[in-house]
Design a protein around this motif. Sequence first.
Motif, short mmCIF file in Angstrom:
data_model
loop_
_atom_site.label_atom_id
_atom_site.label_comp_id
_atom_site.label_asym_id
_atom_site.label_seq_id
_atom_site.Cartn_x
_atom_site.Cartn_y
_atom_site.Cartn_z
N GLU A 95 0.79 -1.41 -0.01
CA GLU A 95 0.18 0.00 0.01
C GLU A 95 0.98 1.21 -0.08
OE1 GLU A 95 -2.81 0.28 2.98
OE2 GLU A 95 -3.89 -1.47 2.60
N THR A 96 1.98 1.20 0.85
CA THR A 96 2.78 2.31 0.83
C THR A 96 3.47 2.72 -0.43
OG1 THR A 96 3.10 1.95 3.38
CG2 THR A 96 4.75 3.43 2.15
N GLU A 97 3.92 1.73 -1.01
CA GLU A 97 4.49 1.89 -2.48
C GLU A 97 3.74 2.35 -3.34
OE1 GLU A 97 6.88 -0.90 -5.77
OE2 GLU A 97 6.18 -1.81 -3.86
N GLN A 98 2.37 1.65 -3.59
CA GLN A 98 1.47 2.31 -4.51
C GLN A 98 1.07 3.68 -4.08
OE1 GLN A 98 0.24 0.80 -7.07
NE2 GLN A 98 -0.77 2.69 -7.61
N GLY A 99 1.04 4.12 -2.78
CA GLY A 99 0.74 5.53 -2.50
C GLY A 99 1.78 6.40 -2.94
N ASP A 100 3.02 5.85 -2.79
CA ASP A 100 4.09 6.94 -3.31
C ASP A 100 3.97 7.02 -4.78
OD1 ASP A 100 5.09 6.86 -0.80
OD2 ASP A 100 6.59 5.55 -0.98
N ARG A 101 3.79 5.89 -5.27
CA ARG A 101 3.66 5.94 -7.02
C ARG A 101 2.45 7.13 -7.39
NH1 ARG A 101 3.72 -0.29 -8.01
NH2 ARG A 101 5.90 -0.58 -8.05
N ASN A 102 1.21 7.06 -6.33
CA ASN A 102 0.21 7.86 -6.77
C ASN A 102 0.65 9.31 -6.53
OD1 ASN A 102 -1.25 5.75 -7.41
ND2 ASN A 102 -2.52 5.35 -5.60
N ALA A 103 1.22 9.64 -5.74
CA ALA A 103 1.83 10.86 -5.04
C ALA A 103 2.80 11.34 -6.23
CB ALA A 103 2.49 10.94 -3.83
N GLU A 104 3.40 10.55 -6.83
CA GLU A 104 4.44 11.21 -7.82
C GLU A 104 3.67 11.44 -9.01
OE1 GLU A 104 8.71 10.35 -9.90
OE2 GLU A 104 8.02 8.98 -8.18
N ILE A 105 2.70 10.56 -9.35
CA ILE A 105 1.88 10.72 -10.59
C ILE A 105 1.30 12.13 -10.46
CG2 ILE A 105 -0.11 9.96 -11.93
CD1 ILE A 105 1.14 7.06 -11.15
N ARG A 106 0.65 12.30 -9.43
CA ARG A 106 -0.14 13.59 -9.19
C ARG A 106 0.92 14.78 -9.28
NH1 ARG A 106 -5.00 14.91 -7.56
NH2 ARG A 106 -5.13 16.88 -6.42
N ASP A 107 2.02 14.43 -8.69
CA ASP A 107 3.00 15.71 -8.68
C ASP A 107 3.38 16.06 -10.02
OD1 ASP A 107 4.69 17.63 -7.14
OD2 ASP A 107 6.37 16.26 -8.08
N VAL A 108 3.55 15.00 -10.78
CA VAL A 108 3.84 15.30 -12.27
C VAL A 108 2.90 16.16 -13.04
CG1 VAL A 108 4.42 14.04 -14.54
CG2 VAL A 108 5.65 13.30 -12.50
N LEU A 109 1.83 15.58 -12.79
CA LEU A 109 0.58 16.10 -13.42
C LEU A 109 0.36 17.66 -13.21
CD1 LEU A 109 -1.80 13.02 -13.44
CD2 LEU A 109 -0.81 13.95 -15.33
N LEU A 110 0.33 17.93 -11.70
CA LEU A 110 0.18 19.17 -11.26
C LEU A 110 1.25 20.26 -11.91
CD1 LEU A 110 -0.65 18.55 -7.54
CD2 LEU A 110 -2.25 19.49 -9.28
N ARG A 111 2.65 19.79 -12.12
CA ARG A 111 3.61 20.58 -12.57
C ARG A 111 3.14 20.79 -14.02
NH1 ARG A 111 7.39 17.03 -9.85
NH2 ARG A 111 7.90 16.37 -11.93
N ARG A 112 2.72 19.75 -14.79
CA ARG A 112 2.43 19.84 -16.05
C ARG A 112 1.42 20.95 -16.24
NH1 ARG A 112 3.17 16.25 -20.63
NH2 ARG A 112 1.72 16.41 -22.20
N ARG A 113 0.41 20.69 -15.56
CA ARG A 113 -0.63 21.63 -15.79
C ARG A 113 -0.33 23.03 -15.49
NH1 ARG A 113 -6.19 21.15 -11.86
NH2 ARG A 113 -4.50 21.85 -10.36
N ALA A 114 0.46 23.19 -14.28
CA ALA A 114 0.88 24.39 -13.99
C ALA A 114 1.54 25.21 -15.26
CB ALA A 114 1.68 24.82 -12.66
#
Length: 349
Positions: free
Chosen positions: A214-233
């Motif tokens: 669960e922790t590993e998947q959560g870290d992946r999801n957090a990084e994906i979200r961070d990438v998408l947020l930077r891209r959107r900005a």
Amino acid sequence: MPELVAARRVVVVGGKGGVGKTAVSSAVALGEARRGRRVLLVSTDPAHNLGHLWGADVGDAGTTLAPRLDAIEIDPERTTEEHLRQVGERLRRLMPPHLAGEVDRHLSLARDAPGMHEAAILERVAEVVEASLASYDLLVLDTAPSGHTARLMALPETLTTWTDGLLRREERARRLGEAERGVSGRTTARDRQGRTLADDPAAGVLGAPAGPVETEQGDRNAEIRDVLLRRRARFALLRSVFTDPAATAFVVVLAAERLPVLETVELAEQLRRAGVHLGGLVVNKRSPADGGPLLAARRAHEDQYLRTLDDALPQAPRVEAPLLPDDLVGAAALQRFGEVLGFGRTDVR
């Protein structure tokens, strides 16, 4: 032309192929550099005419062409390859190891997918715009022919919307995953001899530590979200700059001929739909009226097409540049051409 440029941070030069976009871009950039502004001249045209025009090796890494004037030629192939390399590294880091082969297959198919080159170039343009706003007084974009340019102007909004959709899907998936883990935790906890959730820290809920998967998947999801947020900005910034008439002016270069005039009218409409301000027009290579019967007849023919342009775009400021006897090559020739466009001889030392 100088008044139009002096009030902006970004000038985008577009138009049909072969009308002199690179010459106008270069003359504008040099004219503003000679007036004391720090200028970055960027070409997105895969034809790489910028280096040929200046008689210099510009390239993707960039170079200095004159005092206070730097230039970059964005290489579409190299930009696409670099974009895919970065995406591949990110995907391999985020995806489970057993899917590495699937990642490679996906990227191989994506390399020639429609829109991939435009998206990669837009990423690079977004990076350049972001950096230039911090380091330069003016960015001059010398673009590829009209169709490519119109898509480039519309892409920031399209990709921002697409990224927003991915973020919404990621958010729904995250909430669904949390709900599933919560239900699974309750079932497991109560099945274990009737113990409550609070009695069972292994359930990974109510503050108890989650398992390693669960922790590993959560870290992946957090990084994906961070990438998408930077891209959107990044795309949101690009769109806000392109659609702000106080910051950006789009200049269309054309010849006084039927096809360039019709294409200019169409491009102006595409820019309007994308929310991009049409700053002005440069009618290049105008035939002289006093150059003998042939050229006089040619100029009268050009006048007919310019009346069509006046009817379609009556509010657009227009500069006319005469047909010149020599090729435009090198800083001295571009300086003289800049004077034709209205940039004076003043040179800040």
